[in-house]
Design an enzyme around this catalytic site. Structure first.
Site, short mmCIF file in Angstrom:
data_model
loop_
_atom_site.label_atom_id
_atom_site.label_comp_id
_atom_site.label_asym_id
_atom_site.label_seq_id
_atom_site.Cartn_x
_atom_site.Cartn_y
_atom_site.Cartn_z
N ASP A 224 0.83 -1.20 0.00
CA ASP A 224 0.00 0.00 0.00
C ASP A 224 0.88 1.26 0.00
O ASP A 224 1.87 1.33 0.72
CB ASP A 224 -0.87 -0.02 1.27
CG ASP A 224 -1.95 1.03 1.28
OD1 ASP A 224 -2.81 1.00 0.39
OD2 ASP A 224 -1.93 1.89 2.19
N GLU A 273 14.46 -15.57 0.29
CA GLU A 273 14.80 -16.67 1.20
C GLU A 273 13.85 -17.84 0.99
O GLU A 273 14.07 -18.92 1.52
CB GLU A 273 14.69 -16.20 2.67
CG GLU A 273 15.80 -15.24 3.09
CD GLU A 273 15.50 -14.60 4.45
OE1 GLU A 273 14.58 -15.07 5.16
OE2 GLU A 273 16.19 -13.63 4.78
C1 NOJ Z 1 -4.50 2.87 -0.88
C2 NOJ Z 1 -5.61 1.93 -0.54
O1 NOJ Z 1 -5.93 1.19 -1.70
C3 NOJ Z 1 -6.75 2.76 -0.03
O2 NOJ Z 1 -7.92 2.01 0.12
C4 NOJ Z 1 -6.34 3.40 1.27
O3 NOJ Z 1 -7.37 4.26 1.70
C5 NOJ Z 1 -5.05 4.21 1.11
N1 NOJ Z 1 -4.06 3.51 0.35
C6 NOJ Z 1 -4.46 4.54 2.45
O4 NOJ Z 1 -3.96 3.39 3.06
#
Ligand code: NOJ
Length: 583
Positions: A224, A273
């Protein structure tokens, strides 16, 4: 490999084969766990719900699941606010349930990619609690990005920066002695304090997390906000306007800094790994020229390209996007990714049923489309017809296709969620501007009737509309021409036909009117409509042809393998894709 205690046999990759390149052309199905299937009836989807539907995923024919966050969370941002990275949210299961789910997926030949959220923790994470209890300048505060405020008493935020979800990017804390204190940075909601990746402890902790889930049998990680971790804030902070003017070329204070790749090189060390190595896929909203570094073999291995998702249903845009991204992926040695829908954007059946985006419209603007009170009228049928054509086009492309739960049902965005039921922080942080992303996160309809359309026994955590009945799995299961069966057929064929990850564009001759087609020579129709028909050949001698226009064109010669609309009389209807085996 070590395994912690499991309810069932440890989930090894046996039965999945040891191909280290399994991900290169995988069809990956995204599960947003709280809205997939609710086994315990608390209104929130759970891991046992997923396990109970593994047969459905196997019949669908996907190669892997990407599981959005399932960690303990107050759900301030749908689980992307993580309290503890090495546990399961009690609302949706236990570690034992997780192990059982991995084992069931693997037995069915389906890999698992889990979401990891390293840019920020939640404000309920033990580190953040410790930071609040500890004094200014302490080691506990150093794990986050704290600053003194401006103004005589520090009463003003350190800068005027806005968060991505709207509203200020700084929130003030109360010091342990009860006085108003420092401010912390949050790129998203205030419940998501940004971590300080200059801190070695942060690195070590995430390496431990990567090992923890790898040891439990996961096959990869979706990362993310992968472009946001490395930050370098100067003593004198620029204003938001100044920040916006700084090029994102590797030295921007917040985004896509060059040193972010040092983090992924460390992760790659851990990935390698394992045998086969784990895979990473970066969610990095960066200039496309900078995407290959995230996708490199020394880095995460793969990166999302959202270009198809951002394109209108338009032949020229689709063709340009595909050519560009196949070339780009080749520069890093990775494979391209394709996405039409996910949990952050308006579902593609709905996007294509709304007016096309104007040139230059905000890239991430797809979810602002459904703005309170201004939603244009949806052409639901046309949207679905185009979505089916686009999905079949996507599934024919070389590279990985990331599918979002419910798109295989042709679901539309749920626009009619009452404000009182909304959950997405973007709705609350941008009043009157965006309705947020809840409309694509409504629990799935499994059956045509019943209080939650088979989602679970309790009241669903977001309200499901009546029209879900027609789109349910039950309604589509036996209907030959349903969207569900289109996906099933296409995914099965995709496996059978899979060859080298290349394609060759083909020009179709005279596409101006109905009649048998002929492939192989250059040319456009006298009326120019061939430019609205895209055709490409895949290794092994099969073709994908999409007619983006509303008019029918001649069906090219070849054995029809699958088509997004019923075909008759050697005609390819408007807004339709067909796969053909060449004679
Ligand atoms: C991207 C994620 O896909 C989204 O759903 C989220 O709100 C933001 N990153 C923050 O983590």
């Amino acid at each position: 490999m070590s395994f912690t205690s499991t309810a069932e046999a440890p989930s090894t990759t046996s039965g999945l084969g040891a191909d280290p390149h399994w991900w290169r052309q995988a069809a990956v199905y995204q599960i947003y766990p709280r809205s997939f299937a609710d086994a315990d009836g608390n209104g929130i989807g759970d891991l046992r719900g997923i396990t109970s539907r593994v047969g459905y995923l196997q019949d669908l024919g996907v190669d892997a699941v990407w599981l959005s966050p399932f960690y303990p969370s107050a759900l301030a941002d749908g689980g992307y606010d993580v309290d503890d990275y090495r546990d399961v949210d009690p609302k949706i299961g236990t570690l034992e349930d997780f192990d059982a789910m991995v084992a069931a997926l693997h037995r069915a030949g389906i890999r698992l990619i889990v979401d990891i959220v390293p840019n920020h923790t939640s404000d309920r994470h033990e580190w953040f609690h410790e930071a609040l209890r500890s004094p200014k300048g302490s080691a506990a505060r150093e794990r986050y990005i704290f600053r003194d405020g401006e103004g005589d008493a520090g009463e003003l935020p350190p800068s005027d920066w806005t968060s991505i979800f709207g509203g200020p990017a700084w929130t003030r804390i109360t010091e342990p002695d009860g006085t108003p204190g420092q401010w912390f940075l949050h790129s998203f909601a205030k419940e998501q304090p940004d971590l300080n990746w200059h801190n070695r402890e942060v690195h070590e902790d995430f390496l431990q997390t990567v090992r923890f889930w790898s040891d439990r049998g996961v096959d990869g990680f979706r990362v993310d906000v992968a472009h946001g971790l490395a930050k370098d804030l100067p003593a004198n902070l620029p204003s938001q306007a100044e920040l916006d003017a700084i090029p994102k070329d590797g030295a921007h204070p917040l985004w896509d800094r060059d040193e972010v790749h040092e983090i992924y090189r460390e992760w790659r060390g851990v990935f390698n790994e394992y045998d086969p190595p784990k895979i990473g896929v970066a969610e990095a909203w960066v200039d496309s020229a900078r995407r290959p570094t995230y996708a490199s073999a020394e880095g995460l291995g793969q990166a999302f390209n959202f270009d198809l998702l951002e394109a209108n249903f338009d032949a020229a845009q689709f063709r340009e996007t595909v050519t560009f991204n196949l070339d780009l992926a080749a520069t890093s040695g990775s494979s391209s990714t394709w996405v039409l829908s996910n949990h952050d954007v308006v579902r593609h059946a709905t996007r294509y049923g709304l007016p096309p985006k104007a040139d230059g419209e905000d890239k991430a603007g797809t979810h602002w489309l459904l703005t309170a009170g201004t939603t244009p009228e949806l052409q639901a049928e046309a949207g679905l017809r185009r979505a089916r054509a686009a999905s079949l086009f996507e599934l024919a492309l070389p590279g990985s296709a990331y599918l979002y739960q419910g798109e295989e049902l042709g679901l539309h965005e749920v626009a009619e969620i009452p404000d009182a039921d909304r959950q997405d922080p973007t709705f609350f942080r941008s009043p009157g501007f965006s309705v947020g992303r809840d409309g694509c996160r409504v629990p799935l309809p499994w059956s045509s009737a019943g209080e939650t359309f088979g989602f679970g026994a309790g009241e669903a955590h977001l309200p499901q509309p009546e029209w879900f009945s027609r789109y349910s799995v039950q309604a589509q299961d036996a209907a030959e021409d349903s969207t569900l069966n289109l996906y099933r057929r296409a995914l099965q064929l995709r496996r059978e036909l899979q060859g080298a990850d290349t394609l060759e564009w083909i020009e179709l001759p005279g596409a101006g009117g109905p009649g048998p087609g002929d492939l192989g020579s250059e040319g456009t129709g006298a009326d120019g409509s061939a430019s609205e028909v895209l055709a490409f050949r895949r290794p092994g001698g099969w073709l994908c042809v999409t007619n983006f226009s509303e008019q029918a064109v001649p069906l090219p010669a070849g054995e029809v393998l699958v088509s997004s609309q019923p075909l008759s009389a050697e005609v390819l209807p408007g807004e339709t894709t067909v796969w053909l085996r060449e004679h």
